[in-house]
Design an enzyme around this catalytic site. Sequence first.
Site, PDB file in Angstrom:
ATOM      1  N   ASP A  38       0.828  -1.200   0.000  1.00  0.00           N
ATOM      2  CA  ASP A  38       0.000   0.000   0.000  1.00  0.00           C
ATOM      3  C   ASP A  38       0.867   1.257   0.000  1.00  0.00           C
ATOM      4  O   ASP A  38       2.041   1.216   0.352  1.00  0.00           O
ATOM      5  CB  ASP A  38      -0.923   0.021   1.224  1.00  0.00           C
ATOM      6  CG  ASP A  38      -0.166  -0.017   2.544  1.00  0.00           C
ATOM      7  OD1 ASP A  38       0.794  -0.802   2.640  1.00  0.00           O
ATOM      8  OD2 ASP A  38      -0.519   0.730   3.478  1.00  0.00           O
ATOM      9  N   GLU A  39       0.277   2.369  -0.412  1.00  0.00           N
ATOM     10  CA  GLU A  39       0.881   3.696  -0.317  1.00  0.00           C
ATOM     11  C   GLU A  39       2.352   3.717  -0.763  1.00  0.00           C
ATOM     12  O   GLU A  39       3.242   4.054   0.004  1.00  0.00           O
ATOM     13  CB  GLU A  39       0.731   4.220   1.114  1.00  0.00           C
ATOM     14  CG  GLU A  39      -0.729   4.372   1.524  1.00  0.00           C
ATOM     15  CD  GLU A  39      -0.926   4.900   2.932  1.00  0.00           C
ATOM     16  OE1 GLU A  39      -1.937   5.573   3.171  1.00  0.00           O
ATOM     17  OE2 GLU A  39      -0.068   4.636   3.798  1.00  0.00           O
ATOM     18  N   VAL A  40       2.564   3.352  -2.003  1.00  0.00           N
ATOM     19  CA  VAL A  40       3.928   3.368  -2.555  1.00  0.00           C
ATOM     20  C   VAL A  40       4.254   4.810  -2.930  1.00  0.00           C
ATOM     21  O   VAL A  40       4.092   5.232  -4.080  1.00  0.00           O
ATOM     22  CB  VAL A  40       4.059   2.421  -3.763  1.00  0.00           C
ATOM     23  CG1 VAL A  40       5.523   2.337  -4.210  1.00  0.00           C
ATOM     24  CG2 VAL A  40       3.533   1.031  -3.407  1.00  0.00           C
TER      25      VAL A  40
END
Length: 574
Positions: free
Chosen positions: A239-241
């Site tokens: 998530d949230e790269v």
Amino acid sequence: MSKLLRLIVGCLVIVAMVKLFFRPSTSQDTMRKRHQIIQGGKFWASHRVPQLNLVHSQEDTVKKRHADNLEVQPNKEETIQSNQDKLEPDVPDDTPTDALKIVHLDLKGAAPKVKYLKEIFPLLLSLGANGILLEYEDMFPYEGELSILKSSYAYSPEDIEEIKSLAKQHKLELIPLVQVFGHMEFVLKHEKYFKLREVETFPNSLNSLAQGSMDLVQEMLTQVMKKHPEAKWFHIGADEVRGLGESEDSKRFLEANNGDMGKLFLNHVTAVGRFMTKLKKGIKLILWDDMFRKLSATTVKESGLQDLASPMIWNYVQNMDVKEIGGYISKYEQAGFKGVWFASAFKGASGIDQKWTPINLHLKNHIQWQKVIASMPQYKSVRFQGIALTGWQRYEHHTVLCELLPVGIPSLAACLQTLKYGSFNTKAQNEVERLLGCQIELSKNECKGASFPGSDVYDMVKKINDNLESSVKKIMQNYHVKGSFSAYHRKRNFANPRNLAFFKDHLKKLMDEWDSSLLTFRQSMEAVFYPDTLEEWLEENVNENIERLHEMLVDVERIIKLNGQPKADPLKKR
């Protein structure tokens, strides 16, 4: 006589044929057939991953590099296999038909001691949970070159064995979580891995194209899988790269692929998925869904990800848009996913430095998720596999602590019972109060008179949260403190002892009371957490106010002894 013999032989043949035709199925055959009907096929079996469509017949450099890592290098494969110490080759395909209710333990801060887990695992089972999502971060006992990643207080291999044993004893499915793309701050903060950052100056995300990135991810996953050979599910995060596409490697890839950011993301997670299914045949993978919410179903489907993992759709707000979540589910169904997970929150999602859990907010979040769960029959080809009740301990590796686990227990209990009964009705509330030994007051977000494991920490955090800062502010507003004990007076040792006497005893009493309370708090915290957690929590939430009181008391006692003498004249010191 010969006719009689022929008649007897004929009868025997007929009996044998009847027995063969009408023989009952073995219990094993029956279970296998029943399981196939329930499961709807072997979705989680190893599938061939479809080839990605290449733009202008250009070679996909990411895929080539990952293919090199996974298929072309037999020596690497042999090395990984040798590190597994004979991992079981298959995961039995006996996934429960009922959706799982998984409690997320975020270990990137305030990791509980194993002896505390021993106390709360039975409680979680009683509350309706049937699994644990264990987000290791730096609490895993990494070995060899990866030993630099582990915290000074990381769990030992023996600790992990005990955690696994406790989970099994209390019928809690244990699911490890290891980040493989975004939120890799605990890895990329080390100078040794600076070269693997997507953004050179930020430790958030991995540059999946950098030489050594996939080797790093594979080794992390191999070590964790080695400690969890019996795991049926494995969460790979993703998530949230942050900053994706900003490295020079990524820019070159995007230039060669018409700026396809989705492909850049999906290539890496799909390669990780392939690696995991080779490492552990039959393993069921999960990953957060936020990075492909804006991608088309076709783009996701072309990656082959739907044959390797299930998305976990997360949303933690109280007024969650159920229709929006339905849109995601429809898209993932079109992309070919056969299963979908949800993620709510019972703590750690209402404020980056939140100390006290707002039960009401999290209840509303779960009521919205309950509506989504109730809508699942309309999706014909995607199954609801479970919900993870997340309990974030930090927003990310470098931020402050959110609510401590014992502080979130009443919220967790209320949320689990809401999922059980469909709402937080009288039955749900009575069950929570019975199991926690308390009285729930939603208007105050409080569980009064609690007696659950860690309730002493819960009570003390509430006392500190409600009273410490306010008690210091109150004495600072005292008439004589404001008038005779200002910063100016204290700096110049100038005050009337009579005026200071009006509040000195009250100040000393307040200091003594907090010293006594904090001594008890320390003892309670030490029973649950490691020393680094206690130190950090006190530094963030207590020390400033206590030091302020202490400095006031020292100054009062010093200045009283001066008997009201003239103030210090700074000019005379020149």
